[in-house]
Design a protein around this motif. Sequence first.
Motif, PDB file in Angstrom:
ATOM      1  N   ASN A  56      34.780  37.399  52.830  1.00  0.00           N
ATOM      2  CA  ASN A  56      33.458  37.989  52.653  1.00  0.00           C
ATOM      3  C   ASN A  56      33.128  38.258  51.187  1.00  0.00           C
ATOM      4  O   ASN A  56      31.965  38.523  50.852  1.00  0.00           O
ATOM      5  N   LYS A  64      27.995  32.928  50.078  1.00  0.00           N
ATOM      6  CA  LYS A  64      27.453  34.189  50.571  1.00  0.00           C
ATOM      7  C   LYS A  64      26.204  33.946  51.424  1.00  0.00           C
ATOM      8  O   LYS A  64      26.007  34.609  52.441  1.00  0.00           O
ATOM      9  N   LEU A  67      27.348  32.745  54.813  1.00  0.00           N
ATOM     10  CA  LEU A  67      27.845  33.845  55.634  1.00  0.00           C
ATOM     11  C   LEU A  67      26.706  34.667  56.227  1.00  0.00           C
ATOM     12  O   LEU A  67      26.759  35.096  57.390  1.00  0.00           O
ATOM     13  N   GLY A  73      29.321  36.571  58.045  1.00  0.00           N
ATOM     14  CA  GLY A  73      29.577  37.691  57.146  1.00  0.00           C
ATOM     15  C   GLY A  73      29.648  39.013  57.889  1.00  0.00           C
ATOM     16  O   GLY A  73      30.526  39.847  57.621  1.00  0.00           O
TER      17      GLY A  73
END
Length: 437
Positions: A56, A64, A67, A73
């Motif tokens: 994460n 990111k 995710l 995420g």
Amino acid sequence: MSESKMKDNFLTRFIGEKLVPFSAAFAQNKYVKSISQGSMGLMAVIMIGAIFNLLNSIPIDAWKSFLTVTGIGGFCTAVYNASMNYIGLFMAFSVSYVTAVNFRHKDLAFSNSLLGVLSYLILLPTVVNDSGDTLINLNYLGSRGIFLAFIVAILVTVIHTSIVDRKITIKMPAGVPEGVAGSFTALIPGAVIVIVMGIIRGLFALTPYGSVLDAVYSILQIPLARITGSLPGFIILVLLAQVLWFFGIHGSYTVLGVLYPIWFTYIADNTAALAAGQPIPHLWNVSMYDFACNGGAGCTLGLVLVMLLFARSKRYKTFAKLVVPPGIFNINEPVIYGMPLMMNFTFIIPFITVPILSLVLAWVCIRTGLMPAPAGIIGFNAMPIFIYGILQGSWKIGVYQIVATLMSMAIWYPFFKAADNQALQEEQNGSREDNQA
């Protein structure tokens, strides 16, 4: 006998007769052993949480975004929270189980674990909100409550086993299933334990601390962290571990039995800071000790690489092939006990000084900004150098490990060459004697 030799003999006798037996007894103490084994029993839970947190926290915008869009995420965050935010609760269960086994009551281990968790929850402070709901602060279930979990697990086990040993239990007739009979066996000890915990909770509510957990945290956990939270303190711990290793005692286990409980309390804060891109709040964590053991206790990866590259004697050429593979994964018992480094004064100087130099080098690199502080995630110490550094938060840490290994090779080299030349001379003398025969 010269004065210097008398001093050496006195020091040797003191370490062998006083320090080594004390350290061995300390490591085998059933209370210390239970806490250490119980903590290590949670390694899988901690590593799972740490790995998902690392996934994460990879600082790549495309990753990111992926995710976030996929919801992965959020799943990683949920895994991390479930692993780390309840570590105190897990610890109460794990240490209670192991302690019962070490008290030679494996039959009581599961019920003892449940009583440990129950007692831990009884002692936690609670608040009532405006709606009348009773709430527990998640901080009390996490790393802040680890030391309380240790104390509760030991106390519960002592009470539980003492009552059972005195046969003050409810006996069920023959034929009753074992699980049912075990539940009734735990009734009287459980009632006594709950009453004791209730009294303890009430007494501490009258103190300025307000709760057992806050008292334990303030009195024990914070001071212990301060003692080990400095370069001089860490140097002393590393020095002690290496001296014990030299005399045949597993120095790392002896020292880590004391330090792991402290380091476990750092994981949540450090990994959260890593995920947020913030500075690591607890510098003196498990990684700093691992830096002092870069390539194994004594930084022996440097030695085995020197042996592999520069050995001329058949003895060390053959031995290098055996110890390099485990050495890459920081497993160095084969070289310590097989070379041996234990009780071998030829290698005592690098064996003790290289780890300290490696630790100081890491500290200098962090202080000067050449690399960030490591996250201190427990469980990665078997990872090869450089990979370990990446897992602890940065490729720069991995580069440091490579530099530290090169430094250790340079220091180990002259000591190894002296031993290798001696072994080569012995082999050559043996060959001449065989030819003459």
